[in-house]
Each structure stands twice: as structure tokens, then as C-alpha cells.
Scaffold this motif. Structure first.
Motif, PDB file in Angstrom:
ATOM      1  N   GLU A   1      46.414  18.598   7.990  1.00 35.47           N
ATOM      2  CA  GLU A   1      47.126  19.080   9.391  1.00 35.47           C
ATOM      3  C   GLU A   1      46.582  20.617   9.508  1.00 35.47           C
ATOM      4  O   GLU A   1      46.046  20.874  10.625  1.00 35.47           O
ATOM      5  CB  GLU A   1      48.549  19.438   9.318  1.00 35.47           C
ATOM      6  CG  GLU A   1      49.399  18.295   9.912  1.00 35.47           C
ATOM      7  CD  GLU A   1      50.893  18.404   9.315  1.00 35.47           C
ATOM      8  OE1 GLU A   1      51.602  17.389   9.294  1.00 35.47           O
ATOM      9  OE2 GLU A   1      51.275  19.595   9.156  1.00 35.47           O
ATOM     10  N   LEU A   2      46.637  21.649   8.566  1.00 34.29           N
ATOM     11  CA  LEU A   2      46.244  22.721   8.859  1.00 34.29           C
ATOM     12  C   LEU A   2      44.724  23.078   8.903  1.00 34.29           C
ATOM     13  O   LEU A   2      44.334  24.026   9.653  1.00 34.29           O
ATOM     14  CB  LEU A   2      46.795  23.556   7.633  1.00 34.29           C
ATOM     15  CG  LEU A   2      48.089  23.820   7.647  1.00 34.29           C
ATOM     16  CD1 LEU A   2      48.513  24.759   6.221  1.00 34.29           C
ATOM     17  CD2 LEU A   2      49.012  24.310   8.611  1.00 34.29           C
ATOM     18  N   ILE A   3      43.845  22.269   8.085  1.00 33.91           N
ATOM     19  CA  ILE A   3      42.669  22.521   8.069  1.00 33.91           C
ATOM     20  C   ILE A   3      41.855  21.743   8.873  1.00 33.91           C
ATOM     21  O   ILE A   3      40.796  22.204   9.723  1.00 33.91           O
ATOM     22  CB  ILE A   3      41.916  22.255   6.793  1.00 33.91           C
ATOM     23  CG1 ILE A   3      42.558  23.194   5.554  1.00 33.91           C
ATOM     24  CG2 ILE A   3      40.469  22.203   6.610  1.00 33.91           C
ATOM     25  CD1 ILE A   3      42.479  22.740   4.241  1.00 33.91           C
ATOM     26  N   HIS A   4      42.351  20.705   9.457  1.00 39.22           N
ATOM     27  CA  HIS A   4      41.733  19.677  10.668  1.00 39.22           C
ATOM     28  C   HIS A   4      41.693  20.844  11.848  1.00 39.22           C
ATOM     29  O   HIS A   4      42.608  21.381  12.376  1.00 39.22           O
ATOM     30  CB  HIS A   4      42.451  18.491  10.970  1.00 39.22           C
ATOM     31  CG  HIS A   4      41.894  17.712  12.032  1.00 39.22           C
ATOM     32  ND1 HIS A   4      40.841  16.827  11.533  1.00 39.22           N
ATOM     33  CD2 HIS A   4      42.014  17.610  13.243  1.00 39.22           C
ATOM     34  CE1 HIS A   4      40.419  16.297  12.794  1.00 39.22           C
ATOM     35  NE2 HIS A   4      41.176  16.637  13.751  1.00 39.22           N
ATOM     36  N   GLY A   5      40.283  20.646  12.492  1.00 40.76           N
ATOM     37  CA  GLY A   5      40.220  21.295  13.647  1.00 40.76           C
ATOM     38  C   GLY A   5      39.631  22.633  13.408  1.00 40.76           C
ATOM     39  O   GLY A   5      39.059  23.247  14.248  1.00 40.76           O
ATOM     40  N   ALA A   6      39.569  23.196  12.431  1.00 38.19           N
ATOM     41  CA  ALA A   6      39.149  24.413  11.994  1.00 38.19           C
ATOM     42  C   ALA A   6      37.523  24.104  12.078  1.00 38.19           C
ATOM     43  O   ALA A   6      37.031  23.062  11.596  1.00 38.19           O
ATOM     44  CB  ALA A   6      39.291  24.947  10.551  1.00 38.19           C
ATOM     45  N   ASP A   7      36.595  24.809  12.583  1.00 39.09           N
ATOM     46  CA  ASP A   7      35.353  24.617  12.568  1.00 39.09           C
ATOM     47  C   ASP A   7      34.650  24.373  11.446  1.00 39.09           C
ATOM     48  O   ASP A   7      34.589  24.895  10.559  1.00 39.09           O
ATOM     49  CB  ASP A   7      34.544  25.893  13.343  1.00 39.09           C
ATOM     50  CG  ASP A   7      35.396  26.345  14.341  1.00 39.09           C
ATOM     51  OD1 ASP A   7      35.939  25.764  15.248  1.00 39.09           O
ATOM     52  OD2 ASP A   7      35.414  27.723  14.656  1.00 39.09           O
ATOM     53  N   ASN A   8      34.127  22.970  11.298  1.00 34.04           N
ATOM     54  CA  ASN A   8      33.041  22.563  10.484  1.00 34.04           C
ATOM     55  C   ASN A   8      31.693  23.124  10.841  1.00 34.04           C
ATOM     56  O   ASN A   8      31.365  22.850  12.029  1.00 34.04           O
ATOM     57  CB  ASN A   8      33.205  20.957  10.366  1.00 34.04           C
ATOM     58  CG  ASN A   8      34.001  20.930   8.979  1.00 34.04           C
ATOM     59  OD1 ASN A   8      33.638  21.110   7.960  1.00 34.04           O
ATOM     60  ND2 ASN A   8      34.968  19.995   9.382  1.00 34.04           N
ATOM     61  N   TYR A   9      31.163  23.817  10.000  1.00 34.51           N
ATOM     62  CA  TYR A   9      29.559  24.288  10.052  1.00 34.51           C
ATOM     63  C   TYR A   9      28.712  23.420   9.724  1.00 34.51           C
ATOM     64  O   TYR A   9      28.997  22.668   8.581  1.00 34.51           O
ATOM     65  CB  TYR A   9      29.536  25.629   9.643  1.00 34.51           C
ATOM     66  CG  TYR A   9      30.047  26.673  10.183  1.00 34.51           C
ATOM     67  CD1 TYR A   9      30.084  26.696  11.530  1.00 34.51           C
ATOM     68  CD2 TYR A   9      30.778  27.856   9.377  1.00 34.51           C
ATOM     69  CE1 TYR A   9      30.777  28.016  12.082  1.00 34.51           C
ATOM     70  CE2 TYR A   9      31.575  28.849  10.019  1.00 34.51           C
ATOM     71  CZ  TYR A   9      31.510  28.850  11.251  1.00 34.51           C
ATOM     72  OH  TYR A   9      31.923  29.943  11.817  1.00 34.51           O
ATOM     73  N   VAL A  10      27.663  22.961  10.361  1.00 33.50           N
ATOM     74  CA  VAL A  10      26.570  22.222  10.029  1.00 33.50           C
ATOM     75  C   VAL A  10      25.205  23.104   9.533  1.00 33.50           C
ATOM     76  O   VAL A  10      25.019  23.764  10.545  1.00 33.50           O
ATOM     77  CB  VAL A  10      25.997  21.166  10.968  1.00 33.50           C
ATOM     78  CG1 VAL A  10      24.976  20.374  10.286  1.00 33.50           C
ATOM     79  CG2 VAL A  10      27.511  19.971  11.065  1.00 33.50           C
ATOM     80  N   VAL A  11      24.945  23.282   8.414  1.00 32.08           N
ATOM     81  CA  VAL A  11      23.762  24.134   7.946  1.00 32.08           C
ATOM     82  C   VAL A  11      22.443  23.415   8.021  1.00 32.08           C
ATOM     83  O   VAL A  11      22.286  22.426   7.137  1.00 32.08           O
ATOM     84  CB  VAL A  11      24.260  24.817   6.666  1.00 32.08           C
ATOM     85  CG1 VAL A  11      23.176  25.844   6.158  1.00 32.08           C
ATOM     86  CG2 VAL A  11      25.310  25.722   6.641  1.00 32.08           C
ATOM     87  N   TRP A  12      21.393  24.055   8.588  1.00 34.02           N
ATOM     88  CA  TRP A  12      20.206  23.390   8.754  1.00 34.02           C
ATOM     89  C   TRP A  12      19.210  24.095   7.855  1.00 34.02           C
ATOM     90  O   TRP A  12      19.334  25.260   8.022  1.00 34.02           O
ATOM     91  CB  TRP A  12      19.593  22.930  10.144  1.00 34.02           C
ATOM     92  CG  TRP A  12      20.525  22.242  10.775  1.00 34.02           C
ATOM     93  CD1 TRP A  12      21.884  22.480  11.608  1.00 34.02           C
ATOM     94  CD2 TRP A  12      20.237  20.746  11.318  1.00 34.02           C
ATOM     95  NE1 TRP A  12      22.248  21.353  12.293  1.00 34.02           N
ATOM     96  CE2 TRP A  12      21.474  20.249  12.039  1.00 34.02           C
ATOM     97  CE3 TRP A  12      19.272  19.728  10.735  1.00 34.02           C
ATOM     98  CZ2 TRP A  12      21.454  19.044  12.562  1.00 34.02           C
ATOM     99  CZ3 TRP A  12      19.428  18.522  11.571  1.00 34.02           C
ATOM    100  CH2 TRP A  12      20.439  18.376  12.329  1.00 34.02           C
ATOM    101  N   GLN A  13      18.217  23.477   6.948  1.00 39.25           N
ATOM    102  CA  GLN A  13      17.138  24.301   6.659  1.00 39.25           C
ATOM    103  C   GLN A  13      15.835  23.478   6.784  1.00 39.25           C
ATOM    104  O   GLN A  13      15.774  22.312   6.298  1.00 39.25           O
ATOM    105  CB  GLN A  13      17.358  24.460   5.076  1.00 39.25           C
ATOM    106  CG  GLN A  13      18.536  25.590   4.799  1.00 39.25           C
ATOM    107  CD  GLN A  13      18.931  25.631   3.519  1.00 39.25           C
ATOM    108  OE1 GLN A  13      19.055  24.703   2.591  1.00 39.25           O
ATOM    109  NE2 GLN A  13      18.810  26.973   3.024  1.00 39.25           N
ATOM    110  N   PHE A  14      15.069  23.965   7.598  1.00 40.53           N
ATOM    111  CA  PHE A  14      13.801  23.412   8.099  1.00 40.53           C
ATOM    112  C   PHE A  14      12.572  24.121   7.253  1.00 40.53           C
ATOM    113  O   PHE A  14      12.697  25.079   6.717  1.00 40.53           O
ATOM    114  CB  PHE A  14      13.532  23.599   9.511  1.00 40.53           C
ATOM    115  CG  PHE A  14      14.544  23.084  10.328  1.00 40.53           C
ATOM    116  CD1 PHE A  14      14.730  21.630  10.654  1.00 40.53           C
ATOM    117  CD2 PHE A  14      15.496  24.066  10.842  1.00 40.53           C
ATOM    118  CE1 PHE A  14      15.761  21.184  11.465  1.00 40.53           C
ATOM    119  CE2 PHE A  14      16.642  23.509  11.744  1.00 40.53           C
ATOM    120  CZ  PHE A  14      16.462  22.253  11.970  1.00 40.53           C
TER     121      PHE A  14
END
Lengths: 330, 328
Positions: free
Chosen positions: B231-244
Motif C-alpha cells: 500500500e505504502l510503496i505502491h505508486g512511489a516512482d519506480n525508476y528505470v536505469v539505462w546504460q548504453f
């Protein structure tokens, strides 16, 4: 009985911890080093005396005349003179009754060692036991484990108190026994029945020997040990309080040592400051009452016992109040 | 109907092992704990999450009667800790801050010492808890020869001695190596599966996420929220980290996609150790879109070194809860 059943395991815990900390071994070790040194010193004194005096009576006579010389000097403070005057009258009494007060034997040595040890040496030994009783648990953080068990706080402090009393008593007994055994090896194991005079009553500057009577030295030693126990227990209760109040063990030892040492100094200055007699450390030398010389004029054995009891009870009340109420923040 | 619901509520109340209601604490005139309320139910792993200095340890100390609250009520299995500490503490095992033990005693002697403070704990039980924490081989050695991990185990063994209904662990993973932390997690789950309630404090969101069922979040002496971890953590921004392999080309590709939002360097607060040595492009986006974006990059001839999702940090969670007010 049921309450006692619950307390016994706690007392066992506290006794075990003091034992495992090897505090008592340290005390025994110190005694095993100090007593032989003093025995040797006493042995040398005896040898010198034997060379100088064929008869112990001559020695007494010379001692008396020495004291009387100091009495006539103007530079000697009044309370020194008073104690000298008392000493002179006692020595005279021994001389008159044909009793050698310094006969070198195990019991006599023990008697004088214990009475010299009561103001500084015994308090020091007691501090070795008592000073980190509570502050040590704080330093190591184990106080958090101790106080989060389903046991009332007063029971924990009470069990510490019982364990401390046990070790203080043991220290007094072991000191006397070790002293007798070690010195006896040099001076011989006799002297139990030798008459010793006690019961001197002091009026102002004169000793009234009307109440003085001879008792066997063994009994005298027992009375002495009892009084030492009282003064050692007072120091123990005060040290326990300081250990509850002060977080650091070093600070608690320093505070207690300062109090004890200043007491012995103050008792030499007390002719001008009479109220010093209410300070606990001025009253520690209870054994002097047996020999008939109070630290401050007007003090009696009863007075000193009451003062020590007041200090002891007050520190108990403070210890229990603070220990049961205080927040453990670190 | 009403009768049934009342009964249900009653049984729910009976299931509450620890109940903390509007507890406050002032120290030296300063309010340290302003208002803390929560409940821990039986058999659950309850997380207590907050940054250092938020009042976690002070709260825990009040739970186990080391500190008396200025006001409020703490009930453990229905017993008031202030009025009947003996009865209440019977149900609690705890480690407050570091696992302490008498270093001049052996592990066994330490356990014996604490067993004597409880009722009906025999040698068989001491052997049992020593075996549970896997300390049986060294139990007769002096504690001063123990490593931190072994002291931790001894602390837990000590806490388990009295078969508590509630086990309180304060930052239990502090100072443990990754293997130790993993073992601890499994151990905590094992205890909870046996019906014990666990109260675990931490300043690491990831740790609480991995271990706990429900969580209370505390900041500056106040509980901000209580709820299930999801409940509390859902919706907090998940980041996607890309390395090229070609960072600039990769960045341009991602910026060109309407569903992807690039997060500037100073805003993300992701731990540097998670990003690695290579320059990373941090994005806020729906993770479902990753595979199609990877395809796009491959077609454009941009080599991908790694793509991974990073869970939000406690810091971000707080930012969201306090709406931008920074945490102290």
C-alpha cells in the motif's frame, strides 16, 4: 517465601557477575602483596626495638616522655595535643597494669593492621567492588538487557545490594584471616588471650579510665572487625549510589576516593570546624573509639554510628528512587 | 449481522499483541516523540521505518520500559507496560540497538543469567535456543572472543529464551554482511510462521520491503502512515536505469519517446553504488515499455549494457508523503 524464591536467582546472578569479573581475586591479590610488606616492616621495627630496649617497659616510658615533650611545644595544634594526652594516659595505664600493648604476635599485628586500614585501605577495596556495579552495566550496555526482563527494577538493585554486602563482609573476614595467617608465620600464631584495654571514656581532654576494662584480644579483634564492617558497608552504600547516579565508572571511583580522603584530612582540622563531624568520612575510623581516641572532641561511638547510618540510609533511598524511576537513554 | 461484526472486531482485538496509542515523550522540555500510535497483530512482521534520529530507538525503549512515556498508553498482550511491567515484559524478547552481552561470561553463562530472570526456563530450553540460532558449537566460549555476527545470534537467543509472543529487533541488519542479512531474513520469516510477532526497525526501505508485512513510517517523532508495505510503496516512482554503449545516442532515443520522462541528475537520489561506473540515464516510465524500447535501441544500432528497475528510496517516499518537505 515466594518472593525470596524469585529473588534468589537474581542474587545468584549478581554474585556470579562480581566473581567472574575477578574483582575479588584482585582484592585477595592486593592483600597478599600488602600484608607481607607490612609484616616485614613490623618485623624490622621489633628488631630495632629489641636492640634499643631490653625491656618493653623502657620503650613505653620513652614513648610517654616523647609525647609529653610534644605537649609542651607551642607549635603543635590543640587537637594533636589532646590525642597525645589521651595516648599518654593509656600508655601509663598499660604500664601500671603490666600489659605489653605491642607484644609482637599474629593477633596484635592483625589488630593494628585492621585499625590502620579502616580509613583508606578498606574503602579502596570496597570501591573496587562497588563502583562499577551499576555504571559498568551502563557502559557495556547490558543494563538494557537487565531492565527489559520481566523483573521489577527494585529487585535488580536489591540483588546487587545483597551481592555487594556479601562481598564486603567477605573482604573484611578474608583480610583479617590473611593478615593473621601471614603475620603469624613470622610473629607466631598466639595472642588471642592477651588483655587489651577498652572502654576509655573521654571528657574534654582527659581520659577517664574508670570504665576501662581488659578484654581478651580475640574479642577485641572481633569487635574491631564488626566496626570495620559497619564503616565499609557505609562506603559501599555510598559507592552504590554514586554508581547509580554517575554514568562513568572512573568518575564514580574518583568522586568516592575524593570524599574518603578529604574526610581523613578534615578530621585533622576539625578543632576549628566542628560541623565536619557530620561528614561521613570523618566518622569512618570507628576502631579508634575502642582504643579511646575520638577523631573530633565530643564525638562518641554512638554519634558516629548514627551519622554513618544516616548517610547509608539516605544513599539507599536515593539509589532505589533514581534506579527505579530513571530513563535509560543510552 | 451487527452481532457477528462485533464478534469479528473482538477477535481482531485479541489478536493485537502490541498496541501503542498516542504516545508522547518529552526529554528536557523538548518533544522527542510527538504522537506515535500503531498496532502489531499476532504472527505478523511489522516494520518500523524512519531515518536516523526520527525517534525509532526512543519509541522502542518506551515499548520495553527503558523509558517512561510522558503520556499515552502501551499495551503488550493487553498488559499496560507502565503499570504492570512484570506481566507485560513476560511476552517480549528484545534487542535494543546493539546486541549486548557480558563479555567476561561465556555465551552459555549469559543465557543462564537471563534464564534466571525468567520463570520456568531450564537447561534444555537454553540448549534449544542456542541450537536455533546456530551457536551451539561456540556456546561455551567467552563472549569477548565472539564476532559481531555471533553476538547478534547470542542476542537473539537471549531474546527467544522466554518464548515471547513479540520479538523486538532494533536495526537488526546493522553490521551484518550480506550473507548474515539473508540468513536473518529467513530466520525472521521462520519465527513469524510459528506465530510469533516481530517488530523490526530500520532506516532502509529495501530491508523493510523484503522482510515485513506491515509498516509504520516515522519521521521527526510522528507516525506519518501505517499500512501494508505494498500500500505504502505502491505508486512511489519506480525508476528505470539505462546504460548504453553510446550514452548520448541512447539519451536522445529515450528523450524522443513520449512516455518516457528523463530524470535530471540532481533529482533522483538513487544510491551511487547502484548506478555503477558507467554513465546512466535515469528515467521515470512504465516498466512494461522496457522491451519495446530495447528493440528500438537495437534497431537503431545503440548497444545496451544494462537496463534495471530501481525501487524508490525512503527519501523519495518521504518526499511524496510530506509533499516536498525535506526530512531531518
Amino acid at each position: 517465601m515466594k518472593a525470596l524464591d524469585r529473588l534468589l536467582p537474581l542474587i545468584q546472578n549478581e554474585t556470579l557477575k562480581i566473581w567472574k569479573k575477578k574483582r575479588f581475586f584482585v582484592i585477595v591479590l592486593v592483600l597478599m602483596i600488602i600484608i607481607p610488606i607490612f609484616t616485614y616492616a613490623q618485623h624490622r621495627i621489633d628488631e630495632t626495638n629489641k636492640k634499643n630496649f631490653k625491656d618493653w617497659r623502657n620503650e613505653l616510658v620513652q614513648q610517654i616522655s616523647e609525647y609529653q615533650n610534644t605537649l609542651s611545644s607551642d607549635r603543635i595544634p590543640e587537637e594533636w595535643k589532646r590525642s597525645r594526652r589521651i595516648a599518654v594516659q593509656q600508655l601509663q595505664y598499660y604500664l601500671d597494669h603490666d600489659v605489653n600493648p605491642n607484644s609482637p604476635d599474629g593477633v596484635t599485628f592483625t589488630r593494628s593492621f585492621l585499625s590502620n586500614a579502616v580509613t583508606l585501605f578498606f574503602p579502596l577495596l570496597v570501591l573496587a567492588l562497588a563502583s562499577d556495579l551499576v555504571s559498568g552495566e551502563r557502559t557495556s550496555g547490558t543494563i538494557k538487557m537487565l531492565l527489559t526482563r520481566p523483573v521489577r527494577r527494585w529487585k535488580i538493585l536489591f540483588s546487587k545490594l545483597v551481592a555487594l554486602s556479601f562481598y564486603v563482609s567477605l573482604t573484611v573476614v578474608v583480610s583479617a584471616v590473611l593478615c593473621y595467617l601471614i603475620s603469624g608465620a613470622v610473629f607466631g600464631y598466639n595472642g588471642w588471650g592477651m588483655p587489651v584495654f577498652t572502654g576509655f571514656v573521654i571528657h574534654g581532654s582527659s581520659v577517664e579510665s574508670g570504665f576501662a576494662h581488659a578484654i581478651p584480644q580475640g574479642l577485641y579483634l572481633l569487635m574491631e572487625a564488626g566496626l570495620i564492617w559497619v564503616s565499609a558497608m557505609t562506603v559501599a552504600l555510598l559507592a552504590l549510589m554514586v554508581s547509580v547516579l554517575v554514568r562513568s565508572t572512573a568518575a564514580s571511583i574518583v568522586a568516592m576516593m575524593a570524599a574518603v580522603i578529604s574526610g581523613t584530612i578534615l578530621s585533622n582540622m576539625a578543632s576549628s570546624w566542628q560541623s565536619a563531624k557530620f561528614i561521613f568520612s570523618v566518622n569512618l575510623q570507628l576502631t579508634n573509639y575502642l582504643a579511646g581516641s575520638p577523631p573530633i572532641t565530643g564525638m562518641t561511638l554512638g554519634f558516629s554510628l548514627v551519622i554513618l547510618a544516616c548517610w547509608g540510609i539516605t544513599s539507599l533511598i536515593v539509589s532505589f528512587f533514581v534506579f527505579t524511576k530513571q530513563d535509560i537513554l543510552n | 449481522m451487527q452481532y457477528a461484526s462485533q464478534e469479528a472486531r473482538q477477535s481482531a482485538q485479541q489478536d493485537v499483541v502490541l498496541s501503542v496509542s498516542s504516545v508522547k515523550k518529552q526529554i528536557g522540555g523538548k518533544p522527542i516523540i510527538k504522537d506515535v500510535s500503531f498496532e502489531v497483530r499476532s504472527g505478523e512482521i511489522f516494520g518500523f521505518l524512519g531515518p536516523n534520529g526520527a525517534g525509532k530507538t526512543t519509541t522502542i525503549r518506551m515499548l520495553v520500559n527503558l523509558i517512561k512515556p510522558t503520556s499515552g498508553e502501551i499495551l503488550i498482550c493487553g498488559e499496560d507496560i507502565g503499570r504492570h511491567p512484570e506481566a507485560a515484559l513476560r511476552h517480549v524478547g528484545c534487542i535494543v540497538e546493539n546486541p549486548e552481552a557480558y563479555s567476561y561470561l561465556t555465551g552459555w553463562e549469559n543465557l543462564e543469567h537471563f534464564a534466571r530472570m525468567l520463570r520456568g526456563i531450564d537447561n534444555a530450553r537454553i540448549r534449544e535456543v542456542a541450537a536455533i540460532v546456530g551457536l551451539d558449537s561456540r556456546i561455551h566460549d567467552k563472549v569477548k572472543t565472539y564476532s559481531l555476527g555471533m553476538r547478534q545470534r547470542l542476542g537473539i537467543a537471549q531474546a527467544l529464551l522466554g518464548r515471547p509472543k513479540l520479538l523486538i529487533l532494533d536495526e537488526p541488519t546493522n553490521g551484518l554482511d550480506p550473507k548474515g542479512i539473508k540468513e536473518l531474513r529467513e530466520f525472521v520469516r521462520m519465527l513469524a510462521s510459528q506465530g510469533m510477532s516481530l517488530f523490526i526497525s530500520s532506516h532502509l526501505l529495501s530491508e523493510i520491503q523484503l522482510m515485513c508485512d506491515r509498516v509504520a513510517i516515522i519521521s521527526r517523532g510522528e507516525v506519518l502512515a501505517v499500512g501494508t508495505v505494498d500500500e505504502l510503496i505502491h505508486g512511489a516512482d519506480n525508476y528505470v536505469v539505462w546504460q548504453f554503449e553510446q550514452p548520448e545516442a541512447g539519451r536522445r532515443l529515450l528523450a524522443g519517446d513520449g512516455d518516457v520522462e528523463l530524470v535530471p541528475e540532481h533529482e533522483h537520489q538513487i544510491d551511487e553504488s547502484l548506478l555503477g561506473m558507467r554513465e546512466a540515464v535515469i528515467t521515470a516510465m512504465n516498466p512494461d515499455r522496457i522491451s519495446s524500447l530495447v528493440e528500438k535501441a537495437v534497431r537503431a544500432g545503440i548497444g545496451i549494457v544494462s537496463v534495471h528497475c530501481v525501487a524508490p528510496t525512503l527519501e523519495q517516499l518521504f518526499l511524496r508523503m510530506t509533499e516536498g518537505e525535506s526530512i531531518g
